[in-house]
Design a protein around this motif. Structure first.
Motif, PDB file in Angstrom:
ATOM      1  N   TYR A 181       0.831  -1.205   0.000  1.00 54.65           N
ATOM      2  CA  TYR A 181       0.000   0.000   0.000  1.00 54.65           C
ATOM      3  C   TYR A 181       0.866   1.257   0.000  1.00 54.65           C
ATOM      4  N   GLY A 184       2.430   1.656  -3.385  1.00 50.83           N
ATOM      5  CA  GLY A 184       1.415   1.999  -4.374  1.00 50.83           C
ATOM      6  C   GLY A 184       0.987   3.453  -4.301  1.00 50.83           C
ATOM      7  N   THR A 185       0.694   3.932  -3.093  1.00 52.16           N
ATOM      8  CA  THR A 185       0.283   5.333  -2.953  1.00 52.16           C
ATOM      9  C   THR A 185       1.420   6.276  -3.338  1.00 52.16           C
ATOM     10  N   VAL A 217      -4.451  -0.532  -4.358  1.00 55.73           N
ATOM     11  CA  VAL A 217      -4.103  -0.056  -3.014  1.00 55.73           C
ATOM     12  C   VAL A 217      -5.290  -0.203  -2.060  1.00 55.73           C
ATOM     13  N   ASP A 220      -5.224  -3.697  -0.960  1.00 52.65           N
ATOM     14  CA  ASP A 220      -4.188  -3.924   0.056  1.00 52.65           C
ATOM     15  C   ASP A 220      -4.703  -3.602   1.452  1.00 52.65           C
TER      16      ASP A 220
END
Length: 422
Positions: A181, A184-185, A217, A220
């Motif tokens: 996460y 991804g962010t 995300v 996740d």
């Protein structure tokens, strides 16, 4: 006896057609390259080297020619086969021009496009998700998680069971999802920057859409919290997990975007990776084994060590980019105070981080394994000085400072690998 060779006598066809019978199964044109033969009734020519043969020197006549002209050499077979291929292509083209349908075509010549199968599409998408998660960037986090859990088992060997490893594995997956996460962010909000710095990532490369990235995300977060729910995690574990996700979001997402401030970066990164992660994993490991959590000297040591270490990493990560930061007026610690001053400060903090545990081990010998802690920390202290000196000699250029920054991650992983035995 002198022999002379002329060009005109060597004008032989490169290929010879062999007679063949047409067959319903196979009707092909067979071509065979030949070597020119040298006979004694060859007319002389001044344009070709002269070959001399002496019968008095040997019982057999030897033809003396430039090496490799007709005999075997390292180039003979490749050239021969290449000529054969070219002749075959010419013959095929000629046969096609004559309307012959007996020339076989290779699959590559047909040019048929085969549509992707469902399996190929799924495999490609999974590989894109793998690149988006960047698991190779989580090596230190996975190692630290495993070693922190191992430390709890080493301190309580009577509780060890092989089934505990299976029970702890979902927790490792939850940690993995949390870091996925975070990565991804970070990519979602840095997509414009990554188009320049990291164009190989899925988002700037166009392999993944922004909508798909958001779905990943969100997955996740949901999957990580679901795992905690299935593991019957208590409120403190869940709060620590959510707190880590919250600060990861603030680090990358506007309007806060702490990564845009050097001071905020030095605070947030050590807070997430040094305090929340270590305490959360140690707390969860002890509670899952039915043990009460307490601030033992090893817990205090690894929390303080990793927190200070991430401060060092946070201030040295910008040394390789100091020239570009100065050019674009980006205010990092290295740009504001100079690469040399930041490198000296980082080295001083690093020595404190290694020498302080040695002093603590002498003060509390019952809490630490001095036989492991003392030599390992002395060796890594000397090693770090050696690597730092290499960077100084190279005048803090981009290559040397990047190598030193990567070396810091190596030191941190070694420390966590040693932690179960310290």
């Amino acid at each position: 006896m002198d022999l002379s060779i002329s060009h005109s006598s060597l004008r032989l066809p490169a290929t010879i057609r062999r007679p063949f019978k047409a067959s319903s199964k196979d009707s092909r044109l067979f071509l065979s390259p030949i070597k020119p033969r040298i006979t004694q009734d060859i007319k002389s020519s001044s344009n070709f080297p002269t070959a001399t043969c002496s019968s008095s020197s040997s019982t057999t006549n030897k033809l003396t020619l430039p090496p490799g002209l007709y005999g075997e050499s390292m180039f003979s077979k490749p050239l021969l086969f290449g000529q054969h291929d070219r002749n075959s292509v010419r013959a095929s083209a000629q046969a096609q021009a004559e309307g012959s349908d007996s020339v076989p075509l290779a699959n590559s010549q047909v040019g048929l496009s085969v549509p992707d199968s469902v399996f190929a599409k799924v495999t490609r998408f999974l590989y894109t998700c793998y690149k988006f998660a960047r698991p190779y960037a989580m090596r230190q986090s996975i190692i630290s998680t495993v070693c922190l859990y191992a430390r709890v088992l080493v301190e309580n060997p009577q509780l060890f069971k092989w089934s505990l490893l299976l029970k702890a594995f979902p927790g490792l997956i939850a940690v993995f999802l949390a870091y996925t996460y975070y990565n991804g962010t970070n990519q979602i909000f840095d997509i414009d920057i990554d188009k320049v710095n990291k164009p190989y990532l899925p988002l700037p490369a166009g392999e993944l859409t922004l909508k798909q990235a958001w779905y990943l995300v969100i997955f996740d977060i949901v999957a990580g919290l679901s795992i905690l729910r299935l593991m019957n995690a208590d409120k403190i574990t869940t709060i620590l997990y959510c707190l880590g996700l919250f600060f990861c979001t603030l680090y990358s997402a506007p309007p806060f975007r702490f990564k845009g401030s050097s001071l905020a970066t030095v605070i947030v990164i050590p807070l997430i990776t040094g305090v929340i992660q270590n305490i959360g994993i140690l707390y969860t490991s002890q509670v899952s084994l039915g043990l009460p959590f307490w601030w033992s000297p090893p817990v205090v040591f690894i929390t303080a060590f990793s927190t200070l270490f991430f401060v060092i990493i946070s201030i040295t990560k910008d040394i390789p980019d100091v020239e570009g930061d100065l050019k674009h007026n980006i205010r990092t610690f290295a740009a504001m105070f100079g690469a040399k001053n930041i490198a000296v400060a980082a080295m001083g903090l690093l020595l404190i981080n290694y020498l302080a545990p040695i002093a603590a081990a002498f003060y509390l010998p019952q809490a630490f394994n001095l036989k492991v802690l003392l030599p390992s920390h002395l060796i890594m202290s000397v090693w770090s000085i050696f690597e730092w000196r290499k960077m100084v000699k190279e005048n803090y250029n981009q290559e040397s400072s990047t190598n030193f920054f990567q070396f810091l991650w190596t030191l941190l992983m070694i420390e966590f690998l040693l932690f179960p035995f310290i």
